[in-house]
Motif scaffolding. Sequence first.
Motif: not given
Lengths: 327, 377
Positions: A110-114, A118-120, A122-123, A156, A172
């Motif tokens: 998982l991108n630590p900065r999102m 927003s991780i979920i 984004e797709p 986060y 995700r």
Amino acid sequence: MVAERVPLIQVRHLKKYFPITRGLIIQRHVGDIKAVDDVSFDIYKGETLGLVGETGSGKTTVGRTILRLYEPTDGQVLFDGVDLFRLKGEEMRRMRRRMQMIFQDPYASLNPRMTVGSIIAEPLEVHGVAHGREKTERVQELLRLVGLNPYFVNRYPHEFSGGQRQRIGIARALALNPDFIVCDEPISSLDVSIQAQVVNLLEDLQERLGLTYLFIAHDLSMVRHISDRMAVMYLGKIVELTDRDEIYLNPLHPYTQALMSAVPVPDPEVEEKRQRIILEGDIPSPANPPKGCNFNTRCPVAMDVCFEEEPEFREVKPGHWVACHRV
Amino acid sequence: MQRFILRRILWNIPVLILITVVTFGMMQIVPGGPFTAGSSGRPIPPEIRANMMAKYGLDKPVWQQYLNYMGRLILHFDFGPSLRRPGRTVNQMLFGGNFLVDVLREHLRDEFGTAASSMTFAEPPSIFDSKALVVKTNGEPVAYIYITWRDRFEAVKRFLTLAPVMVSAQVGLVSVTLALLIGIPLGIISALKQNTWIDYVAMFISMLGVSIPNFILGIVLILVFALWLGWLPTYGWGESWKQVIMPAITLGTGGMAFIARLTRASMLEVIRADYIRTARAKGLAERVVVLRHALKNSLIPVTTVLGPMMAAWLTGSFLVEWVFSIGGIGKFFVSAVTDRDYTLIMGTILIYSVALVLFNLAVDIAYGFIDPRIRFD
């Protein structure tokens, strides 16, 4: 669950070689690591195919290559009849909506900065599935679906535990309503107490959403629990493939037999009498696999022919495939 | 957040005071002094030297000298007179003196004509005052001059464009910008095309950039673009955009090369991270994967080095200012020490320390925006 037996994924002669190069200025191609070497199998709609094998047997590579996270060396993967390896950039990108992956390491994947939201989301954005309010609602629905509090959207990844992170990874993967999910050892980096939760969640989701899984793992009892059929890999090849009970009760390949003998039985009397088959030596290098049968260096029942000819992967009984000269 | 910034600023006050103590002490320990030899290089007779020492208060005990210096500095922002350049103050040499005086003098000339040259101010005017008392050289008051917003604005503008410390900052800022604008893309490209000829060429360029000394690059640039081609002026700053190009390239190349290598290394690490594979599996376009997921994460080490780098560059470069005859403060970092010009040494060291403290604080604040794992508390 396996009532209709319509294949969703058809893998044909899949090969993935990683080149070995030497040389300072001109890089010569001196050999290949045959991570996946001529593998064929089907995954039926709605089933879970368990893929087991020891470290370095190529099971993760199979999963990644099917999704084209690696470019294949050779072979064919039909997804609902569509040849994935012939798709060009944009077509492939659109196809990714239907196939997703759950990764092994919930910390690194998982991108630590999102934020979780927003991780979920984004797709959903990049595939133009949902926008604005609809998107927010979908993200919250997904979080609820995997058993997380929807208020977590603005947090986060580092604020969560391993099990929670893996649920985020699952949410995700589910965001785009995929048909097929490759679960690449989704539980092996979790605590035992959390493993069961995640496996039950995966099963529950499969039932509700009609998902098809390729479940990669090395924990045999867990794979047996979740799979409908199981495939055993050794050194880049599938050595045996059949129903999960059949493979436990009646393993035909000597490697499978050795593997199954290693599974502890939760019954003291049976456990007492359990005979372990201990394999000698290590798995050979995939850069230089032995001639003949791949397993001949460690096989307790190898014959002369095993050192000369490669055994064919054939259906010895209905639905029971094996690659061994002894069978 | 505010508490964090405030606490960091307060913490830095004792740090700066310690720096003044150490610098002051070390200057005294180093052999020689400002009046060991005259400007002609001949030794100064002992009697004369004793007089000069007394004039600047150097005959007093060190602790008393220090307290005097710090008192003037803190109460009046007065860095004292230069010990080796008679008639010049360190404030003039570093900050260009009081620009408000120049602005107000122009008003006096408009008002009194040539008589204005015999007038001065009772106290040095400041932009915080509303008026200044104008007096004749004998002390007789002439008039009050009111300080308008326009005067204040003009004085600040002149300070920002003309003050030596600001000239150095401008050169530094242009160079840092150039280094970032070229270094980061170069690093990204060579990481994405790792072990291809593009990568090799980019890394060869950055290797050159790191290893060629500034002054050689500067002199070669002058030779080619000023003398042979005649496109750019050989010296100066602040009169034409053409004067910016060569100093910026000369100072920026080393940093550009360094940033390119740093970006490449960090990018190589990030693009192999699992979450980048996750991003690809989501079906993101490669451009989005690189720009949104990889780049932000790989810029954290670049931000880290940016603090000390900005502090070093924005306080002037001796070589670049020397090669291109730019009137910044970089040259004082060397000449003040060789001259044992104690007050000038203190001034330059303090400017550098304050810059270092401020830029590191800026970097720490920037971390909070770049990396959500860092919290201020």
